[in-house]
Write an enzyme that holds these catalytic residues in place. Structure first.
Site, PDB file in Angstrom:
ATOM      1  N   LYS A 111       0.870  -1.186   0.000  1.00  0.00           N
ATOM      2  CA  LYS A 111       0.000   0.000   0.000  1.00  0.00           C
ATOM      3  C   LYS A 111       0.900   1.228   0.000  1.00  0.00           C
ATOM      4  CE  LYS A 111      -4.258  -1.588   2.103  1.00  0.00           C
ATOM      5  NZ  LYS A 111      -3.992  -2.979   1.729  1.00  0.00           N
TER       6      LYS A 111
ATOM      7  N   ASP B 143      -1.241  -2.288  -4.133  1.00  0.00           N
ATOM      8  CA  ASP B 143      -2.653  -2.260  -3.750  1.00  0.00           C
ATOM      9  C   ASP B 143      -3.252  -0.920  -4.162  1.00  0.00           C
ATOM     10  OD1 ASP B 143      -2.609  -4.745  -2.569  1.00  0.00           O
ATOM     11  OD2 ASP B 143      -2.595  -4.016  -0.507  1.00  0.00           O
TER      12      ASP B 143
ATOM     13  N   GLN C 273     -10.295  -1.100  -9.283  1.00  0.00           N
ATOM     14  CA  GLN C 273     -11.505  -1.371  -8.488  1.00  0.00           C
ATOM     15  C   GLN C 273     -12.750  -1.115  -9.342  1.00  0.00           C
ATOM     16  OE1 GLN C 273      -9.956   1.793  -6.280  1.00  0.00           O
ATOM     17  NE2 GLN C 273      -9.674   0.663  -4.375  1.00  0.00           N
TER      18      GLN C 273
ATOM     19  N   ARG D 146      -4.640  -6.728 -11.168  1.00  0.00           N
ATOM     20  CA  ARG D 146      -5.615  -7.337 -10.249  1.00  0.00           C
ATOM     21  C   ARG D 146      -6.920  -6.542 -10.335  1.00  0.00           C
ATOM     22  NH1 ARG D 146      -4.207  -6.475  -4.215  1.00  0.00           N
ATOM     23  NH2 ARG D 146      -2.591  -8.025  -4.617  1.00  0.00           N
TER      24      ARG D 146
ATOM     25  N   ALA E  13     -12.938  -1.639  -1.766  1.00  0.00           N
ATOM     26  CA  ALA E  13     -13.247  -1.847  -0.356  1.00  0.00           C
ATOM     27  C   ALA E  13     -13.395  -0.563   0.451  1.00  0.00           C
ATOM     28  CB  ALA E  13     -12.150  -2.713   0.272  1.00  0.00           C
TER      29      ALA E  13
ATOM     30  N   THR F  35     -11.628 -11.998  -6.352  1.00  0.00           N
ATOM     31  CA  THR F  35     -13.015 -11.999  -5.888  1.00  0.00           C
ATOM     32  C   THR F  35     -13.332 -13.330  -5.230  1.00  0.00           C
ATOM     33  OG1 THR F  35     -15.310 -11.692  -6.570  1.00  0.00           O
ATOM     34  CG2 THR F  35     -13.894 -12.855  -8.132  1.00  0.00           C
ATOM     35  N   HIS F  36     -14.325 -13.293  -4.316  1.00  0.00           N
ATOM     36  CA  HIS F  36     -14.841 -14.547  -3.736  1.00  0.00           C
ATOM     37  C   HIS F  36     -16.204 -14.857  -4.315  1.00  0.00           C
ATOM     38  CE1 HIS F  36     -12.431 -12.188  -0.863  1.00  0.00           C
ATOM     39  NE2 HIS F  36     -11.757 -13.315  -0.826  1.00  0.00           N
TER      40      HIS F  36
ATOM     41  N   ARG G  60     -13.129  -5.876   6.206  1.00  0.00           N
ATOM     42  CA  ARG G  60     -13.680  -7.239   6.064  1.00  0.00           C
ATOM     43  C   ARG G  60     -15.047  -7.329   6.747  1.00  0.00           C
ATOM     44  NH1 ARG G  60      -9.669  -6.634   3.516  1.00  0.00           N
ATOM     45  NH2 ARG G  60     -11.339  -6.018   2.148  1.00  0.00           N
TER      46      ARG G  60
HETATM   47  C1  FAD Z   1      -6.673 -10.813  -3.429  1.00  0.00           C
HETATM   48  C2  FAD Z   1      -7.485  -9.588  -3.134  1.00  0.00           C
HETATM   49  C3  FAD Z   1      -6.869  -8.359  -3.124  1.00  0.00           C
HETATM   50  C4  FAD Z   1      -7.597  -7.202  -2.881  1.00  0.00           C
HETATM   51  N1  FAD Z   1      -6.997  -5.979  -2.989  1.00  0.00           N
HETATM   52  C5  FAD Z   1      -7.740  -4.864  -2.866  1.00  0.00           C
HETATM   53  C6  FAD Z   1      -7.195  -3.582  -3.106  1.00  0.00           C
HETATM   54  O1  FAD Z   1      -5.988  -3.424  -3.414  1.00  0.00           O
HETATM   55  N2  FAD Z   1      -8.004  -2.499  -2.982  1.00  0.00           N
HETATM   56  C7  FAD Z   1      -9.333  -2.614  -2.642  1.00  0.00           C
HETATM   57  O2  FAD Z   1     -10.037  -1.607  -2.580  1.00  0.00           O
HETATM   58  N3  FAD Z   1      -9.867  -3.822  -2.395  1.00  0.00           N
HETATM   59  C8  FAD Z   1      -9.121  -4.941  -2.493  1.00  0.00           C
HETATM   60  N4  FAD Z   1      -9.700  -6.160  -2.275  1.00  0.00           N
HETATM   61  C9  FAD Z   1     -11.051  -6.258  -1.644  1.00  0.00           C
HETATM   62  C10 FAD Z   1     -12.151  -6.220  -2.674  1.00  0.00           C
HETATM   63  O3  FAD Z   1     -12.205  -4.932  -3.267  1.00  0.00           O
HETATM   64  C11 FAD Z   1     -13.527  -6.535  -2.048  1.00  0.00           C
HETATM   65  O4  FAD Z   1     -13.801  -5.602  -1.050  1.00  0.00           O
HETATM   66  C12 FAD Z   1     -13.620  -7.924  -1.452  1.00  0.00           C
HETATM   67  O5  FAD Z   1     -12.867  -8.851  -2.164  1.00  0.00           O
HETATM   68  C13 FAD Z   1     -15.068  -8.430  -1.457  1.00  0.00           C
HETATM   69  O6  FAD Z   1     -15.552  -8.470  -2.776  1.00  0.00           O
HETATM   70  P1  FAD Z   1     -15.912  -9.824  -3.549  1.00  0.00           P
HETATM   71  O7  FAD Z   1     -15.445  -9.665  -4.949  1.00  0.00           O
HETATM   72  O8  FAD Z   1     -15.414 -10.989  -2.835  1.00  0.00           O
HETATM   73  O9  FAD Z   1     -17.493  -9.800  -3.676  1.00  0.00           O
HETATM   74  P2  FAD Z   1     -18.669  -9.674  -2.644  1.00  0.00           P
HETATM   75  O10 FAD Z   1     -19.871  -9.488  -3.500  1.00  0.00           O
HETATM   76  O11 FAD Z   1     -18.384  -8.662  -1.595  1.00  0.00           O
HETATM   77  O12 FAD Z   1     -18.695 -11.085  -1.955  1.00  0.00           O
HETATM   78  C14 FAD Z   1     -18.997 -12.274  -2.665  1.00  0.00           C
HETATM   79  C15 FAD Z   1     -19.046 -13.425  -1.667  1.00  0.00           C
HETATM   80  O13 FAD Z   1     -17.748 -13.626  -1.105  1.00  0.00           O
HETATM   81  C16 FAD Z   1     -17.823 -13.947   0.264  1.00  0.00           C
HETATM   82  N5  FAD Z   1     -17.192 -12.855   1.051  1.00  0.00           N
HETATM   83  C17 FAD Z   1     -16.834 -11.638   0.582  1.00  0.00           C
HETATM   84  N6  FAD Z   1     -16.244 -10.910   1.559  1.00  0.00           N
HETATM   85  C18 FAD Z   1     -16.254 -11.686   2.660  1.00  0.00           C
HETATM   86  C19 FAD Z   1     -15.782 -11.500   3.980  1.00  0.00           C
HETATM   87  N7  FAD Z   1     -15.182 -10.359   4.360  1.00  0.00           N
HETATM   88  N8  FAD Z   1     -15.941 -12.514   4.867  1.00  0.00           N
HETATM   89  C20 FAD Z   1     -16.520 -13.666   4.494  1.00  0.00           C
HETATM   90  N9  FAD Z   1     -16.987 -13.900   3.242  1.00  0.00           N
HETATM   91  C21 FAD Z   1     -16.856 -12.934   2.338  1.00  0.00           C
HETATM   92  C22 FAD Z   1     -19.280 -14.084   0.569  1.00  0.00           C
HETATM   93  O14 FAD Z   1     -19.656 -15.413   0.337  1.00  0.00           O
HETATM   94  C23 FAD Z   1     -19.920 -13.178  -0.468  1.00  0.00           C
HETATM   95  O15 FAD Z   1     -21.260 -13.506  -0.725  1.00  0.00           O
HETATM   96  C24 FAD Z   1      -8.995  -7.320  -2.572  1.00  0.00           C
HETATM   97  C25 FAD Z   1      -9.614  -8.555  -2.591  1.00  0.00           C
HETATM   98  C26 FAD Z   1      -8.884  -9.683  -2.881  1.00  0.00           C
HETATM   99  C27 FAD Z   1      -9.608 -10.997  -2.939  1.00  0.00           C
END
Ligand code: FAD
Length: 306
Positions: free
Chosen positions: A98, A132, A161, A182, A187, A224-225, A287
């Site tokens: 960061k 990041d 983002q 990425r 977030a 993404t998750h 988170r």
């Molecule tokens: C490898 C990685 C690097 C990242 N780097 C950055 C960055 O540099 N800058 C930035 O702004 N953001 C970053 N993020 C965070 C990202 O922007 C999202 O805020 C975060 O990943 C949740 O979004 P999602 O795509 O998982 O979708 P969402 O729609 O939020 O979640 C989809 C599903 O994932 C699961 N899930 C998501 N979050 C959680 C949680 N906290 N606890 C438990 N289950 C969860 C749930 O099942 C949810 O239904 C990063 C994320 C990842 C995976």
């Protein structure tokens, strides 16, 4: 509904002091942060690599206005990279940085120098750095520093983002050969003037950005998750004849670990973002903001006797 207040609290020094001084917080944070020391981070990295996963390590800390702390962050990364190399882990583990942790809010050239020192250490260890992306006020500066770093370290990764209205255009600019990008949803707490407020619009933008990156010449890192985004990535890989390994999935430590392993077992490259260190407060709050059930879990832990 809770996202905005939690993200506001993530920047409150008073709430930070309150939460971080409660011993139980550490138990809760352990779900997302495997440890505070370099040794703990290296151990967790070894375990993940042992299960067929790749890793990107983040030394926690952000928004510093303290020169000594910014220097200490650079030192922490160079020590970490040396240790990863000594343990034979640096081929599969890179670092995420960061820029506000290395002085971006003090002076842009200081952040560039700090990031350059980390890139040099990463290159010596045979691995890479990803920058990041933080709140929208830093986007132009971060992409400017990325451009500078890529002159000497072309493998430096960018983060975009999808919640930002500008990002589809940034994806087009960065989808060139060799460019590691990425893509995440984002977030931070952003105003409607620069970001989509509705989650559905953020998801639709994610798909549009993904299409640009997967059709492009670069190396997409799909962070993404969201199971729908994972499925769409697979469909786009087929459509564009992208073999496994010409893109990767990325997920956060502690979130959907079974899915991380399942994807890796199908031959996909999966990288786990592994944060470590004492400055976990801002990371934890982001988170919690992402998932209300995490907040319930957190509050229950605070009132339990443990
Ligand atoms: C490898 C990685 C690097 C990242 N780097 C950055 C960055 O540099 N800058 C930035 O702004 N953001 C970053 N993020 C965070 C990202 O922007 C999202 O805020 C975060 O990943 C949740 O979004 P999602 O795509 O998982 O979708 P969402 O729609 O939020 O979640 C989809 C599903 O994932 C699961 N899930 C998501 N979050 C959680 C949680 N906290 N606890 C438990 N289950 C969860 C749930 O099942 C949810 O239904 C990063 C994320 C990842 C995976």
């Amino acid at each position: 509904m809770l996202r905005e207040p939690l993200l506001m609290l993530s920047r409150s020094a008073r709430v930070k002091h309150l939460v971080t001084s409660m011993p139980v917080s550490k138990g809760v944070v352990a779900r997302y942060v495997p440890g505070e020391s370099t040794e703990a981070a290296v151990d967790a990295t070894r375990d993940l690599i042992g299960s067929g996963l790749h890793v990107s390590l983040d030394f926690l800390g952000e928004d510093t206005l303290d020169l000594a702390q910014a220097d200490a962050t650079v030192t922490a990364y160079t020590d970490l990279l040396r240790s990863l190399s000594q343990h034979g882990l640096s081929r599969t583990a890179e670092v995420s940085v960061k820029l506000t942790a290395v002085g971006q809010a003090i002076d842009t050239s200081m952040a560039l120098d700090g990031a350059r020192a980390v890139c040099e250490a990463a290159q010596a260890a045979g691995t890479t750095v990803t920058l990041d992306m933080e709140d929208h006020a830093t986007t132009d500066s971060t992409l400017g520093i990325l451009r500078e770093l890529r002159k000497d370290f072309p493998e430096t990764g960018a983060v975009l983002q999808s919640y930002l209205r500008r990002t589809e255009a940034d994806c087009r600019d960065l989808a060139y050969e060799g460019s590691r990008v990425r893509l995440c949803k984002g977030a931070y707490n952003e105003p409607e003037s620069v970001a989509f407020g509705d989650k559905h619009d953020v998801d639709k933008a994610y798909v549009r950005c993904l299409k640009v990156l997967m059709a492009g010449q670069g190396y997409p890192m799909v962070a993404t998750h969201d199971p729908r985004m994972v499925d769409i990535t697979a469909a786009l890989a087929t459509r564009h004849d992208r073999p496994q390994g010409s893109y990767e999935y990325q997920m956060l430590y502690g979130i959907r670990p079974d899915e991380q392993r399942r994807l890796a077992e199908t031959g996909e490259q999966v990288r786990v973002y592994l944060p470590y260190g004492q400055e976990w407060y801002g990371y934890l709050m982001r988170r919690l903001a992402e998932r209300p059930s995490n907040l319930t879990f957190f509050l229950r832990s605070l009132v339990s006797k443990k």
